[in-house]
Scaffold this motif. Structure first.
Motif, PDB file in Angstrom:
ATOM      1  N   ARG A  86      43.263  42.661  40.820  1.00 45.74           N
ATOM      2  CA  ARG A  86      43.969  41.426  40.453  1.00 45.74           C
ATOM      3  C   ARG A  86      44.812  40.916  41.606  1.00 45.74           C
ATOM      4  N   ARG A  90      44.030  37.359  43.483  1.00 42.92           N
ATOM      5  CA  ARG A  90      44.855  36.230  43.075  1.00 42.92           C
ATOM      6  C   ARG A  90      44.887  35.083  44.097  1.00 42.92           C
ATOM      7  N   VAL A 115      35.005  42.061  30.666  1.00 41.74           N
ATOM      8  CA  VAL A 115      36.429  42.004  30.343  1.00 41.74           C
ATOM      9  C   VAL A 115      37.127  41.143  31.378  1.00 41.74           C
ATOM     10  N   ILE A 116      37.938  40.220  30.904  1.00 43.05           N
ATOM     11  CA  ILE A 116      38.635  39.324  31.820  1.00 43.05           C
ATOM     12  C   ILE A 116      39.853  40.019  32.413  1.00 43.05           C
ATOM     13  N   LEU A 117      39.815  40.170  33.727  1.00 39.66           N
ATOM     14  CA  LEU A 117      40.858  40.897  34.439  1.00 39.66           C
ATOM     15  C   LEU A 117      41.979  39.949  34.850  1.00 39.66           C
ATOM     16  N   GLU A 118      41.605  38.728  35.183  1.00 43.55           N
ATOM     17  CA  GLU A 118      42.603  37.744  35.593  1.00 43.55           C
ATOM     18  C   GLU A 118      42.032  36.366  35.330  1.00 43.55           C
ATOM     19  N   VAL A 132      43.544  37.250  29.556  1.00 42.93           N
ATOM     20  CA  VAL A 132      43.495  38.506  30.285  1.00 42.93           C
ATOM     21  C   VAL A 132      43.340  39.646  29.280  1.00 42.93           C
ATOM     22  N   GLY A 133      42.396  40.537  29.544  1.00 38.06           N
ATOM     23  CA  GLY A 133      42.130  41.629  28.614  1.00 38.06           C
ATOM     24  C   GLY A 133      41.087  41.268  27.559  1.00 38.06           C
TER      25      GLY A 133
END
Lengths: 259, 259
Positions: A86, A90, A115-118, A132-133
């Motif tokens: 992340r 970023r 899975v959405i990390l960011e 996120v998550g």
């Protein structure tokens, strides 16, 4: 092995079932809800929940309901490829967001889902359910198709041979068509997915490699159908994906591997 | 309650001990290390660890050692005031970082410590040990003093009456002096802490309120001693803290409460 009255469920597995009963859709649960979701008798659920509260894994709110505790969040930050990826991603995501002014997502594989990390998006942005998550299906999201096309053979087959839920009229659910699309993605490194997950959202996604050439994540831009042309969005998504891959140590010439 | 041979430790508590054996200093552990850290016999540790792996709470690496699993990270994102607060704080932290070019941290209370929820710093920056999910003592860090001075009476007393470890020659460990400093912080809303945690780092911290006026977090700038003057840094830290508080719904005039 200490077992409870119900065969096949250890105390440990019951404890974990209670933890994993919390989901993005249900982040706050009462004891009754926890008991119902896990099928545990009320007194058993109560005893185990209090044990989880005493260690800080769960927190009890003033209204008596329960939430995931901060200690569990802390523990989660230790999972590999979460906080570090992340942090590195970023700046690339921000620049992509600045250039395009569209939702930007970073995702990795977990089980049979992405899975959405960011993610980054304007606070007033609408039409994107992800957080996120949160999870996305592998077969019909942009990041999902990129991850699936580079997944291990066993995961690939498992998804392709399993049910392929139809989320919209445009979701590709014919395994042969999907295999062709994924083969193309594996070759090109990107996926353009239009209206397959939700009717009004298109996605342009690309792969992210580590220094060994393993595809460890997928980066995507998601936009309201018609608000952007994928061919216009694509080059910036690809360059951002390559930039992040370089940040992870990948260099052009390192062969790209399935994970 | 199903208990194992050792009195006082339930299967559930053993399982949680195994999970919480993972720390920022030891994010990768072998079975032998897990057994040693928890005091569990090797076969018991093995059985419970495999149970944790089967649910995705832990992952087994190719070298046979274990790490926290992505499912636990996902679960952690459900903890209140983590992802949402991070997302809201990030623009304020970025602007502060841009204006000062110094480390910026956001922390909340967990147990008797401060936990770093988000941080920003130049990749090449040195001299700051903190990381997201990491802990700082309440009595001698900038964010810690802000959080402690606004903590509930019971936590406040517990910390002030407990041991106050001396991290440097400048750490204030006299409870009466510390009480005075904390009372001043409660009034002003900020803390300036110089060389109390590490010799060469100073910190300027301020409080962050929610719409009910509860101090839910602390925001700080940390810099190498001598590289900045606290009086120069302070106004920007305060304005960023107020900006974030407004984002959380606080308005001037809403009385500030201890949590």
């Amino acid at each position: 092995m200490p077992r409870t009255s119900e065969p096949g469920r250890t105390v440990g597995s019951r404890l974990l079932e209670l933890l994993f009963a919390f989901t993005p859709d249900a982040p706050v649960l009462s004891l009754a809800e926890l008991s119902r979701r896990t099928g545990l008798p009320h007194p058993t659920a109560r005893r185990l929940v209090l044990e989880l509260v005493s260690t800080g894994a769960l927190d009890r709110r003033p209204d008596g309901r329960f939430v995931v505790g901060l200690r569990l969040w802390q523990l989660g930050t230790l999972a590999p490829l979460t906080e570090s990826l992340r942090t590195m991603a970023r700046p690339f995501m921000e620049d992509l967001y600045t250039a395009l002014n569209q939702h930007v997502q970073l995702a990795i594989v977990e089980g049979r889902e992405a899975v959405i990390l960011e993610r980054m998006s304007a606070p007033q942005a609408v039409g994107l359910v992800s957080q996120v998550g949160g999870r996305l299906p592998l077969h019909c999201s942009g990041v999902g198709q990129v991850l699936l096309s580079h997944a291990s053979g066993s995961l690939f087959d498992e998804v392709l041979e399993g049910p392929l839920p139809k989320h919209t009229t445009r979701t590709v659910t014919d395994p042969r068509s999907l295999r062709r699309a994924l083969a193309a993605c594996r070759k090109s490194g990107y996926a353009i997915v239009r209206g397959e997950l939700t009717d009004d959202a298109d996605s342009v996604a690309t792969r992210v490699m580590d220094k060994e050439g393993r595809v460890v994540a997928a980066l995507s831009v998601v936009f309201r159908a018609g608000s952007a042309r994928p061919s216009v969005v694509l080059p910036s998504v690809i360059t951002s994906g390559l930039g992040l891959s370089r940040r992870l140590g990948w260099r052009p010439g390192v062969p790209i591997r399935t994970s």
